[in-house]
Design a protein around this motif. Sequence first.
Motif, PDB file in Angstrom:
ATOM      1  N   VAL A  95       0.710  -1.547   0.030  1.00 19.10           N
ATOM      2  CA  VAL A  95      -0.030   0.169   0.065  1.00 19.10           C
ATOM      3  C   VAL A  95       0.418   1.211   0.204  1.00 19.10           C
ATOM      4  CG1 VAL A  95      -1.310   1.233   1.268  1.00 19.10           C
ATOM      5  CG2 VAL A  95      -2.094  -1.389   1.178  1.00 19.10           C
ATOM      6  N   LYS A  96       1.639   0.913   0.636  1.00 20.90           N
ATOM      7  CA  LYS A  96       2.915   2.358   1.053  1.00 20.90           C
ATOM      8  C   LYS A  96       3.137   2.601  -0.367  1.00 20.90           C
ATOM      9  CE  LYS A  96       5.289   2.628   3.842  1.00 20.90           C
ATOM     10  NZ  LYS A  96       6.273   2.245   5.524  1.00 20.90           N
ATOM     11  N   ALA A  97       3.630   1.210  -1.030  1.00 17.37           N
ATOM     12  CA  ALA A  97       4.512   1.449  -2.022  1.00 17.37           C
ATOM     13  C   ALA A  97       3.491   1.934  -3.295  1.00 17.37           C
ATOM     14  CB  ALA A  97       4.795   0.054  -2.580  1.00 17.37           C
ATOM     15  N   ILE A  98       2.648   1.689  -3.668  1.00 10.22           N
ATOM     16  CA  ILE A  98       1.863   2.268  -4.565  1.00 10.22           C
ATOM     17  C   ILE A  98       1.675   3.515  -4.774  1.00 10.22           C
ATOM     18  CG2 ILE A  98      -0.845   1.850  -4.934  1.00 10.22           C
ATOM     19  CD1 ILE A  98      -0.996  -0.816  -5.005  1.00 10.22           C
ATOM     20  N   LYS A  99       1.347   3.992  -2.916  1.00 13.00           N
ATOM     21  CA  LYS A  99       0.990   5.566  -2.727  1.00 13.00           C
ATOM     22  C   LYS A  99       2.521   5.943  -3.637  1.00 13.00           C
ATOM     23  CE  LYS A  99      -0.930   9.164  -0.712  1.00 13.00           C
ATOM     24  NZ  LYS A  99      -2.062   9.890  -1.178  1.00 13.00           N
ATOM     25  N   TYR A 100       4.084   5.806  -3.176  1.00 14.54           N
ATOM     26  CA  TYR A 100       4.903   6.477  -3.574  1.00 14.54           C
ATOM     27  C   TYR A 100       4.958   6.222  -5.413  1.00 14.54           C
ATOM     28  CZ  TYR A 100       9.986   7.189  -5.169  1.00 14.54           C
ATOM     29  OH  TYR A 100      10.927   7.924  -5.434  1.00 14.54           O
ATOM     30  N   PHE A 101       4.830   5.428  -5.275  1.00 12.57           N
ATOM     31  CA  PHE A 101       4.644   5.177  -7.145  1.00 12.57           C
ATOM     32  C   PHE A 101       3.346   6.225  -8.103  1.00 12.57           C
ATOM     33  CE2 PHE A 101       5.748   0.852  -6.393  1.00 12.57           C
ATOM     34  CZ  PHE A 101       7.300   1.239  -7.461  1.00 12.57           C
ATOM     35  N   SER A 102       2.400   6.221  -6.754  1.00 15.24           N
ATOM     36  CA  SER A 102       0.699   7.010  -7.781  1.00 15.24           C
ATOM     37  C   SER A 102       2.183   8.558  -7.218  1.00 15.24           C
ATOM     38  CB  SER A 102       0.616   7.162  -6.958  1.00 15.24           C
ATOM     39  OG  SER A 102      -0.255   8.060  -6.471  1.00 15.24           O
ATOM     40  N   SER A 116     -13.947  -6.333  -0.108  1.00 17.10           N
ATOM     41  CA  SER A 116     -14.035  -4.342  -1.443  1.00 17.10           C
ATOM     42  C   SER A 116     -13.014  -4.127   0.162  1.00 17.10           C
ATOM     43  CB  SER A 116     -15.329  -4.511  -0.663  1.00 17.10           C
ATOM     44  OG  SER A 116     -15.778  -5.057   0.496  1.00 17.10           O
ATOM     45  N   GLY A 117     -13.082  -4.122   0.826  1.00 16.18           N
ATOM     46  CA  GLY A 117     -11.700  -2.909   2.235  1.00 16.18           C
ATOM     47  C   GLY A 117     -10.379  -3.594   1.982  1.00 16.18           C
ATOM     48  N   GLN A 118      -9.698  -4.347   0.716  1.00 17.91           N
ATOM     49  CA  GLN A 118      -8.591  -4.236   0.792  1.00 17.91           C
ATOM     50  C   GLN A 118      -8.745  -3.314  -0.634  1.00 17.91           C
ATOM     51  OE1 GLN A 118      -7.819  -8.499  -0.338  1.00 17.91           O
ATOM     52  NE2 GLN A 118      -6.151  -8.485   1.630  1.00 17.91           N
ATOM     53  N   ALA A 119     -10.114  -3.027  -1.899  1.00 22.26           N
ATOM     54  CA  ALA A 119     -10.211  -2.896  -2.938  1.00 22.26           C
ATOM     55  C   ALA A 119     -10.213  -0.532  -2.227  1.00 22.26           C
ATOM     56  CB  ALA A 119     -11.062  -2.984  -3.609  1.00 22.26           C
ATOM     57  N   LEU A 120     -10.744  -0.761  -1.190  1.00 23.27           N
ATOM     58  CA  LEU A 120     -11.078   0.450  -0.958  1.00 23.27           C
ATOM     59  C   LEU A 120      -9.704   1.185  -0.275  1.00 23.27           C
ATOM     60  CD1 LEU A 120     -13.259   2.594  -0.198  1.00 23.27           C
ATOM     61  CD2 LEU A 120     -12.798   1.757   2.541  1.00 23.27           C
ATOM     62  N   LEU A 121      -8.931   0.319  -0.074  1.00 29.02           N
ATOM     63  CA  LEU A 121      -7.488   0.462   0.218  1.00 29.02           C
ATOM     64  C   LEU A 121      -6.413   1.163  -0.947  1.00 29.02           C
ATOM     65  CD1 LEU A 121      -6.086  -1.520   3.336  1.00 29.02           C
ATOM     66  CD2 LEU A 121      -6.223   1.203   3.631  1.00 29.02           C
ATOM     67  N   ALA A 122      -6.606   0.201  -1.715  1.00 27.82           N
ATOM     68  CA  ALA A 122      -5.787   0.490  -3.101  1.00 27.82           C
ATOM     69  C   ALA A 122      -6.208   1.679  -3.260  1.00 27.82           C
ATOM     70  CB  ALA A 122      -6.093  -1.111  -3.712  1.00 27.82           C
TER      71      ALA A 122
END
Length: 219
Positions: A95-102, A116-122
């Motif tokens: 999740v941290k890496a996705i935030k960084y890449f984004s 759906s909780g995982q999808a919300l975090l993504a």
Amino acid sequence: MKFFIDTANLAQIKEAQDLGILDGVTTNPSLMAKEGISGDANVIAHYKAICDIVDGDVSAEVIATDFENMVKEGEALAALNPKIVVKVPMIKDGVKAIKYFSSKGIKTNCTLVFSSGQALLAAKAGATYVSPFVGRLDDISTDGLALIEDIRLIYDNYGYETQILAASVRHPMHIIECAKMGADVMTGPLSAILALLKHPLTDSGLAQFLADHAKAAGK
Ligand code: G3P
């Protein structure tokens, strides 16, 4: 609806691309291993070969599971070709890496999503794609398609731009149901895509048309 093919097999990717309906490719470490691709240099060469065939996004998965190395690997993958989407597992450092890449404008695909909780975090982390695994939920007697429906509702409630990439699609009815639910993308094997073509009335109708044409021509 975008159609991605879920394979690292170059011949199948080419066949789908030649059909004119392909929007991208998803791979994972198991699919790469299935094609006998191992070692950093071979893996990189294979991603480049896929990018040369397909017009569209190509998901390449990081192997690291810690933030620092995910970032290092993901940046190297993204630098290969603008088509590359860095595939990151749904874990805390992911999740941290996705935030960084984004924040760096690098496209991501958050994989191994089963709730759906995982999808919300993504989505909150700014993933380009989220990959809920429909078939693997079905495998454990849980309704994989219901997850697609829930994620669509949640994303639409808040206007999240993360695209729902229905993954682990196994057969044509998965594709059709995902399309009805508004999944943005589906990824599946070539067999599931080609199965959409099939209808016995198409085959018998075409045989009749050709027979009538030949009869009228006196053949
Ligand atoms: O690429 C991820 C996903 O599509 C895997 O599918 O059939 O191995 O569950 P499957």
